[in-house]
Design an enzyme around this catalytic site. Sequence first.
Site, mmCIF file in Angstrom:
data_model
loop_
_atom_site.group_PDB
_atom_site.id
_atom_site.type_symbol
_atom_site.label_atom_id
_atom_site.label_comp_id
_atom_site.label_asym_id
_atom_site.label_seq_id
_atom_site.Cartn_x
_atom_site.Cartn_y
_atom_site.Cartn_z
ATOM 1 N N ASP A 298 -2.807 -18.365 0.574
ATOM 2 C CA ASP A 298 -3.804 -18.972 -0.332
ATOM 3 C C ASP A 298 -4.568 -20.103 0.372
ATOM 4 O O ASP A 298 -5.803 -20.141 0.346
ATOM 5 C CB ASP A 298 -3.174 -19.438 -1.669
ATOM 6 N N LYS B 8 3.167 -15.281 2.464
ATOM 7 C CA LYS B 8 3.349 -15.996 1.192
ATOM 8 C C LYS B 8 4.851 -16.243 1.070
ATOM 9 O O LYS B 8 5.526 -15.802 0.123
ATOM 10 C CB LYS B 8 2.787 -15.132 0.036
ATOM 11 N N ASP C 104 -12.498 -9.216 4.485
ATOM 12 C CA ASP C 104 -13.767 -9.177 3.732
ATOM 13 C C ASP C 104 -14.287 -10.606 3.575
ATOM 14 O O ASP C 104 -15.489 -10.859 3.675
ATOM 15 C CB ASP C 104 -13.590 -8.534 2.345
ATOM 16 N N TYR D 96 0.823 -1.207 0.000
ATOM 17 C CA TYR D 96 0.000 0.000 0.000
ATOM 18 C C TYR D 96 0.860 1.262 0.000
ATOM 19 O O TYR D 96 0.447 2.296 -0.513
ATOM 20 C CB TYR D 96 -0.886 0.044 1.253
ATOM 21 N N ASP E 30 -6.464 -7.133 4.414
ATOM 22 C CA ASP E 30 -7.610 -6.477 3.775
ATOM 23 C C ASP E 30 -8.514 -7.530 3.134
ATOM 24 O O ASP E 30 -9.729 -7.567 3.350
ATOM 25 C CB ASP E 30 -7.097 -5.484 2.717
HETATM 26 C C1 IPM Z 1 -10.385 -1.067 4.110
HETATM 27 C C2 IPM Z 1 -10.449 -0.514 2.704
HETATM 28 C C3 IPM Z 1 -9.235 0.356 2.426
HETATM 29 C C4 IPM Z 1 -8.012 -0.539 2.493
HETATM 30 C C5 IPM Z 1 -9.237 1.138 1.106
HETATM 31 C C6 IPM Z 1 -10.483 1.943 0.899
HETATM 32 C C7 IPM Z 1 -8.032 2.035 1.013
HETATM 33 O O1 IPM Z 1 -10.594 -1.537 1.771
HETATM 34 O O2 IPM Z 1 -10.324 -0.263 5.057
HETATM 35 O O3 IPM Z 1 -10.447 -2.279 4.275
HETATM 36 O O4 IPM Z 1 -7.705 -1.254 1.533
HETATM 37 O O5 IPM Z 1 -7.355 -0.520 3.542
HETATM 38 MN MN MN Z 2 -10.999 -3.467 2.674
#
Ligand code: IPM
Ligand code: MN
Length: 372
Positions: free
Chosen positions: A219, A186, A247, A141, A243
Amino acid sequence: MRADIVVLPGDGIGPEVTAAAVEVLQAVGLRYGHQFRFAEHRIGGAAIDATGEALPAATLEAARRADAVLLGAVGGPKWSDPKAPVRPEQGLLAIRKALGLYANLRPVKPHPAALGASPIKPHLLSGVDLIVVRELTGGIYFGQKQRGADRASDVCEYSVAEIERTIRHACTLARGRRGKVTSVDKANVLETSRLWREVATRVAAEEFPDVRLEHQLVDSMAMHLLAKPREYDVIVTENMFGDILTDEASMLAGSLGLLPSASLGEAGADGAAAPGRQIGLYEPIHGSAPDIAGRGVANPYATILSAALLLRHSLGLEDEARCVEKAVDGALEAGVFTADLAPAGRGVSTRAATAAVLEQLQLECQPVVLRD
Ligand code: IPM
Ligand code: MN
Ligand code: NAD
């Protein structure tokens, strides 16, 4: 107590969900006799529209002076042109970096009443209680980015110190939980991951002999997380893996709209406002959800639960934090589901879900006692 809380609603559903969490914090303040002062500032697309910058200096300054920051989400199609000189997401990355918030805690604990919202079989979900520690201010990032006519690059870089402090944070957390840390990397391909694994192994062996550390490639971790989520206690990983895995983990709980987060640093580290003082930033893990923004149907629970983390980690108000968490539990138990959790077409509005939490607060929290 008195506390100054900076609120950064951001874009899309951001203002809808932060408004809900502020209402809940106000109710907690009244009930427990605290004076919370809220100041709203711009970040993301809203800030770009108003000032041309994703993180205006006034916003960062206010955040540095605050006791804690509550954030909604940033981004949306209006600002997503790949050729745009500035993007909303840069504002979020910049504030995390500027405040030195290297440890992003993302707890995942599916609620029994919401198991039906998860695509995973319920018998795999009962008893799941894990927390991901995502490194938040390093890795791909923040490495050098380049764009040429026919190629582009993003550098992924980690220093030993960045890995050490993240592993220490995860191991310390594990001590107060079930004592297990799964470090995800990884290492079969990436040099940064080989360093990550080496440092994790050393720090755990030297400083946390009581913590069980295991390593898992990212993975297969993505698979195990869904196949045997109960096995995990603390998962620690680098920025981008964290990240993506969180999710994915939101599907254990049933919706992105249920997962809160706390981004923390260390007093005295870069970005700390002053020696001995560190500001935490609290936000749901989800984004600005442009597909449902402006309709009043977003799930506010993740942001309300982020406000609970704010009470706990930045204000030291454990009873109040628990009370908010119990109130959200109560609303879920009462079957108050927004559309992301409910069978098609049957969800309640953001307002109704917030009202249910406020009602539960009256039941769950102790009556007003005035404290200093
Ligand atoms: C999160 C989001 C952010 C990230 C983006 C919007 C920069 O996906 O907070 O999880 O990738 O950290
Ligand atoms: Mn995110
Ligand atoms: P998203 O998290 O915004 O949405 C993904 C899906 O989940 C959508 O269908 C959305 O409607 C649903 N969803 C998310 N939160 C919800 C909630 N509280 N209640 C009900 N449903 C919810 O991810 P995306 O669509 O990939 O990204 C949209 C924008 O958000 C992008 O600009 C992205 O950069 C940004 N984003 C910001 C953050 C942040 O500010 N921390 C996090 C992730 C994405």
